[in-house]
Scaffold this active site. Structure first.
Site, PDB file in Angstrom:
ATOM      1  CG  LEU A 153      -1.662  -1.257   1.534  1.00  0.00           C
ATOM      2  CD1 LEU A 153      -2.358  -1.144   2.887  1.00  0.00           C
ATOM      3  CD2 LEU A 153      -2.668  -1.512   0.430  1.00  0.00           C
ATOM      4  CB  CYS A 263       7.887   1.379   3.043  1.00  0.00           C
ATOM      5  SG  CYS A 263       6.322   0.989   3.810  1.00  0.00           S
TER       6      CYS A 263
HETATM    7  C1  UDX Z   1       5.991   2.500  -0.560  1.00  0.00           C
HETATM    8  C2  UDX Z   1       5.652   1.457  -1.646  1.00  0.00           C
HETATM    9  O1  UDX Z   1       5.234   2.124  -2.847  1.00  0.00           O
HETATM   10  C3  UDX Z   1       4.608   0.513  -1.168  1.00  0.00           C
HETATM   11  O2  UDX Z   1       4.366  -0.490  -2.139  1.00  0.00           O
HETATM   12  C4  UDX Z   1       5.112  -0.128   0.116  1.00  0.00           C
HETATM   13  O3  UDX Z   1       4.232  -1.070   0.621  1.00  0.00           O
HETATM   14  C5  UDX Z   1       5.398   0.947   1.146  1.00  0.00           C
HETATM   15  O4  UDX Z   1       6.356   1.842   0.626  1.00  0.00           O
HETATM   16  P1  UDX Z   1       5.022   4.793   0.315  1.00  0.00           P
HETATM   17  O5  UDX Z   1       6.196   4.817   1.234  1.00  0.00           O
HETATM   18  O6  UDX Z   1       3.701   5.123   0.874  1.00  0.00           O
HETATM   19  O7  UDX Z   1       4.880   3.362  -0.351  1.00  0.00           O
HETATM   20  O8  UDX Z   1       5.317   5.865  -0.834  1.00  0.00           O
HETATM   21  P2  UDX Z   1       5.740   5.910  -2.362  1.00  0.00           P
HETATM   22  O9  UDX Z   1       4.690   6.625  -3.114  1.00  0.00           O
HETATM   23  O10 UDX Z   1       6.145   4.592  -2.855  1.00  0.00           O
HETATM   24  O11 UDX Z   1       7.004   6.912  -2.284  1.00  0.00           O
HETATM   25  C6  UDX Z   1       8.156   6.623  -1.505  1.00  0.00           C
HETATM   26  C7  UDX Z   1       9.180   7.715  -1.619  1.00  0.00           C
HETATM   27  O12 UDX Z   1       9.780   7.736  -2.886  1.00  0.00           O
HETATM   28  C8  UDX Z   1       8.658   9.133  -1.407  1.00  0.00           C
HETATM   29  O13 UDX Z   1       9.590   9.862  -0.637  1.00  0.00           O
HETATM   30  C9  UDX Z   1       8.551   9.691  -2.817  1.00  0.00           C
HETATM   31  O14 UDX Z   1       8.642  11.085  -2.854  1.00  0.00           O
HETATM   32  C10 UDX Z   1       9.733   9.024  -3.460  1.00  0.00           C
HETATM   33  N1  UDX Z   1       9.610   8.889  -4.919  1.00  0.00           N
HETATM   34  C11 UDX Z   1       8.687   8.047  -5.455  1.00  0.00           C
HETATM   35  C12 UDX Z   1      10.471   9.596  -5.756  1.00  0.00           C
HETATM   36  O15 UDX Z   1      11.320  10.367  -5.292  1.00  0.00           O
HETATM   37  N2  UDX Z   1      10.377   9.409  -7.109  1.00  0.00           N
HETATM   38  C13 UDX Z   1       9.475   8.569  -7.664  1.00  0.00           C
HETATM   39  O16 UDX Z   1       9.466   8.450  -8.897  1.00  0.00           O
HETATM   40  C14 UDX Z   1       8.596   7.873  -6.818  1.00  0.00           C
END
Ligand code: UDX
Length: 434
Positions: A153, A263
């Site tokens: 999630l 995560c």
């Molecule tokens: C993540 C996973 O997507 C999910 O499957 C898992 O179970 C939990 O961890 P989440 O931590 O809620 O979810 O956020 P996510 O949207 O995945 O972003 C994580 C981090 O990566 C954020 O800091 C976001 O800003 C960064 N990010 C994401 C980027 O810098 N670039 C991207 O292209 C995507």
């Protein structure tokens, strides 16, 4: 079908409310009586779009309830989900399993009739078997199986991710356990959602591998962004040109200030530790962890450079402090590295976040908290976008600029188009774009 969900944190609450929507009766259990009181009144302790309505609906239908009485919930359940916290252990970065283990022993004492005990929290490889051992030790007569069902999630879109996932991963090793898990996910089977039915260890490792891969993808594009700046290329076009290759995929190629959240940072470190422990080092992931840590610090230097080399006595407006939009979660947010570094360099920081200011206050002392984005820009020598909330995407930049001391915008999420901002008289820096 009856489910007991142990732990009403982020994962437990979202999963519990969503399972109730699927059909089974769900009892969410927590040791925190005040939290349960609030939940019973429909008050949601976290910010997650749509969750309040889903919980209210579940309570109204009678399929979702909240209690501190673990014994009763477990004794009635066909499946007990362990969704308690697994923080990083201080010092070594291993996942701290004390809450999972305590839950397993508590559950063991109350099991009645055949029950599947499912680990939902992200747990290191081997935890499922350890949970089985603990339950057997505490209650040798218990009739149970252990299953692993990791969650994927994303905060901010967790309900959609639960209801319409790309896939479901289940580690279950007996026909009986598999049948219970299949019954719980019946609506998804009907939607023909792919289900990976596998062993405990495989399911556990899949979660870490998926998160580490996504963290690697982000870190990769971040390094390419740095190179783009040197050679005069545009990282957004590079990402598009790469991502249209179906083998690569276009998601998670947004360059930015480095990944944060509850995560990726924790899971990448835990995977590194597990790999070391088993003598099979995950060197690529080790590097990802280091590169991402360094990057967050480097973002402060970027702001300082945009201010001409010093921010001493200058006022910096910060837009967004949550680790990403649509959440109030501050865990491992890039802002936690960037803002203190700017303060240490002598800057005065004014900041605004649509949801996370309450959480951020204790974590970012000395910040002047503002009423909105425009307020954060008042008197600022530079405005920095750290989190790409939608409301920062269409600011009236004329209005923003007119209240600033100097018109400098540092856009760490590539929200704006350079030519638009520069046309309004701003000095503009973004990530990996000319
Ligand atoms: C993540 C996973 O997507 C999910 O499957 C898992 O179970 C939990 O961890 P989440 O931590 O809620 O979810 O956020 P996510 O949207 O995945 O972003 C994580 C981090 O990566 C954020 O800091 C976001 O800003 C960064 N990010 C994401 C980027 O810098 N670039 C991207 O292209 C995507």
């Amino acid at each position: 079908m009856k489910i007991a969900m142990i732990g009403t944190g982020y994962v437990g609450l979202v999963s519990g409310a969503c399972f109730a929507e699927f059909g089974p009766d769900v009892t969410c259990v927590d040791v925190d009586a005040a939290k349960i009181e609030r939940l019973l009144k429909g008050e949601i302790p976290i910010y997650e779009p749509g969750l309040d309505a889903l919980v209210a609906k579940g309570i109204k239908s009678g399929r979702l309830s909240f209690t501190t009485d673990l014994a009763k919930a477990v004794s009635e359940a066909d499946a007990v989900f362990i969704a308690v916290g697994t923080p990083s252990r201080r010092g070594d970065g291993h996942a701290d399993l004390r809450y999972v283990e305590a839950a397993a022993i508590e559950i063991a004492k109350s099991l009645q009739g055949y029950t599947v005990v499912v680990t939902k929290s992200t747990v290191p490889v081997g935890t499922g078997r350890r949970v089985a051992e603990l339950i057997r030790g505490a209650n040798p007569a218990a009739e149970f199986d252990v299953a692993s069902n990791p969650e994927f999630l994303r905060e901010g879109s967790a309900i959609g991710d639960f209801m319409r996932p790309d896939r479901v991963v289940i580690g279950a090793e007996t026909d009986r356990a598999r049948a219970v898990m299949q019954a719980l996910y019946r609506p998804l089977y009907l939607m023909e959602t792919p289900v990976v039915m596998t062993t405990l260890e495989t399911a556990e490792l899949t979660k870490y591998a998926a998160n580490a891969f996504l963290a690697t993808k982000i870190t990769f594009i971040n390094e390419i962004a740095d190179l783009c700046e040197k050679v005069g290329a545009n990282v957004q076009d590079v990402a598009r040109g790469m991502g249209l290759d179906g083998r690569i995929g276009k998601k998670f190629l947004h360059a930015g200030p480095g990944y944060g959240g509850s995560c990726f940072p924790k899971d990448t470190i835990a995977l590194v530790r597990t790999a070391q422990e088993y003598g099979s080092p995950a060197r690529l992931v080790e590097t990802v962890v280091q590169v991402n840590d360094t990057r967050k610090g480097a973002m402060a230097s970027r702001v300082i450079a945009a201010c001409g080399g010093s921010v001493r006595g200058k006022t910096i407006g910060v837009l967004g402090v949550a680790f990403k939009p649509n959440t109030d979660d501050m865990r491992d947010a890039p802002s936690l590295a960037i803002v203190p570094a700017l303060q240490d360099a002598g800057a005065i920081v004014r900041a605004y976040d649509p949801a996370a200011m309450h959480e951020a206050k204790a974590l970012l002392p000395g910040v002047h908290w503002c009423d909105d984005a425009y307020d954060a820009a008042v008197g600022a020598d530079v405005l920095v976008i750290i989190t790409e909330w939608n409301e920062f995407r269409a600011l009236d930049l004329d209005r923003v600029g007119s209240s600033m001391t100097q018109k400098v915008l540092v856009d760490l999420r590539n929200v704006y188009r350079a030519e638009d901002v520069r046309a309004l008289g701003f000095r503009y820096t973004s990530i990996g774009r000319p």
